[in-house]
Design a protein around this motif. Structure first.
Motif, mmCIF file in Angstrom:
data_model
loop_
_atom_site.group_PDB
_atom_site.id
_atom_site.type_symbol
_atom_site.label_atom_id
_atom_site.label_comp_id
_atom_site.label_asym_id
_atom_site.label_seq_id
_atom_site.Cartn_x
_atom_site.Cartn_y
_atom_site.Cartn_z
ATOM 1 N N VAL A 1 30.849 -13.872 29.705
ATOM 2 C CA VAL A 1 32.190 -13.900 29.067
ATOM 3 C C VAL A 1 32.248 -14.562 27.778
ATOM 4 O O VAL A 1 31.923 -15.505 27.922
ATOM 5 C CB VAL A 1 32.895 -14.488 30.469
ATOM 6 N N GLN A 2 32.850 -13.792 26.944
ATOM 7 C CA GLN A 2 33.490 -14.523 25.693
ATOM 8 C C GLN A 2 34.736 -14.558 25.701
ATOM 9 O O GLN A 2 35.634 -13.511 26.046
ATOM 10 C CB GLN A 2 32.960 -13.661 24.507
ATOM 11 N N LEU A 3 35.182 -15.777 25.148
ATOM 12 C CA LEU A 3 36.703 -16.028 25.240
ATOM 13 C C LEU A 3 37.044 -16.210 23.673
ATOM 14 O O LEU A 3 36.501 -17.217 23.053
ATOM 15 C CB LEU A 3 36.968 -17.148 26.058
ATOM 16 N N GLN A 4 38.256 -15.566 23.199
ATOM 17 C CA GLN A 4 38.593 -15.908 21.905
ATOM 18 C C GLN A 4 39.992 -16.379 21.898
ATOM 19 O O GLN A 4 41.034 -15.579 22.281
ATOM 20 C CB GLN A 4 38.489 -14.428 21.128
ATOM 21 N N ALA A 23 39.611 -12.023 26.633
ATOM 22 C CA ALA A 23 38.337 -12.166 27.355
ATOM 23 C C ALA A 23 37.447 -10.801 27.111
ATOM 24 O O ALA A 23 38.300 -9.804 26.850
ATOM 25 C CB ALA A 23 38.610 -12.458 28.531
ATOM 26 N N SER A 24 36.223 -10.827 26.817
ATOM 27 C CA SER A 24 35.538 -9.712 26.595
ATOM 28 C C SER A 24 34.160 -10.079 27.173
ATOM 29 O O SER A 24 33.798 -11.102 27.571
ATOM 30 C CB SER A 24 35.176 -9.447 25.030
ATOM 31 N N GLY A 25 33.315 -8.981 27.504
ATOM 32 C CA GLY A 25 31.942 -8.825 28.191
ATOM 33 C C GLY A 25 32.191 -8.801 29.443
ATOM 34 O O GLY A 25 31.297 -8.237 30.030
ATOM 35 N N ARG A 26 33.246 -8.987 29.926
ATOM 36 C CA ARG A 26 33.405 -8.835 31.478
ATOM 37 C C ARG A 26 35.022 -9.224 32.167
ATOM 38 O O ARG A 26 35.482 -9.813 31.279
ATOM 39 C CB ARG A 26 32.401 -10.063 32.305
ATOM 40 N N ASN A 76 43.058 -8.441 29.870
ATOM 41 C CA ASN A 76 41.856 -9.186 30.129
ATOM 42 C C ASN A 76 42.262 -10.548 29.196
ATOM 43 O O ASN A 76 41.485 -11.200 28.256
ATOM 44 C CB ASN A 76 40.721 -8.809 29.528
ATOM 45 N N THR A 77 43.680 -10.869 29.261
ATOM 46 C CA THR A 77 44.252 -11.862 28.111
ATOM 47 C C THR A 77 45.187 -12.973 28.966
ATOM 48 O O THR A 77 45.795 -12.538 29.882
ATOM 49 C CB THR A 77 44.911 -10.993 27.110
ATOM 50 N N VAL A 78 45.091 -14.234 28.620
ATOM 51 C CA VAL A 78 45.742 -15.223 29.244
ATOM 52 C C VAL A 78 46.804 -15.680 28.073
ATOM 53 O O VAL A 78 46.231 -15.963 27.039
ATOM 54 C CB VAL A 78 44.865 -15.962 29.762
#
Length: 120
Positions: A1-4, A23-26, A76-78
């Motif tokens: 999981v990558q978080l930006q 979030a990306s990757g999962r 996929n965002t917080v």
């Protein structure tokens, strides 16, 4: 999981900012998601967390009533909506993902941080 994380910046006391964490990757739709912050010379501290559905939220006493955490699982965002900002809110803000359903600990994945500076 990558978080930006994004959305940080300079704001005057009493102002507002909205942080985002993509979030990306999962997919993180089953994870607790949290925000932490670290001020200069201080340890990192918990700010807020939200469960997988968004139905349960948790806040540090110092931000309760001023900050609101939310999530959009379709994106996929917080988010962290920060209102009535104070100079003591100045810090680097980090988002994190927790696959163990513990709102305060056991965050395995961390973003790079976004700087929030509140001027008096």
């Amino acid at each position: 999981v990558q978080l930006q994380a994004s959305g940080g910046g300079l704001v005057q006391a009493g102002g507002s900012l909205r942080l985002s964490c993509a979030a990306s990757g999962r997919t993180v739709s089953s994870y607790y998601m949290g925000w932490f912050r670290q001020a200069p010379g201080k340890e990192r501290e918990f700010v807020a967390a939200v469960n997988w559905s968004g139905g349960s939220t948790y806040y540090a006493n110092s931000v309760k009533g001023r900050f609101t955490i939310s999530r959009d699982n379709a994106k996929n965002t917080v988010y962290l909506q920060m209102n009535s900002l104070k100079p003591e809110d100045t810090a680097v803000y980090y988002c994190a993902a927790d696959p163990y359903n513990d709102p305060f600990d056991r965050y395995d994945y961390w973003g790079q941080g976004t700087l929030v500076t509140v001027s008096s």
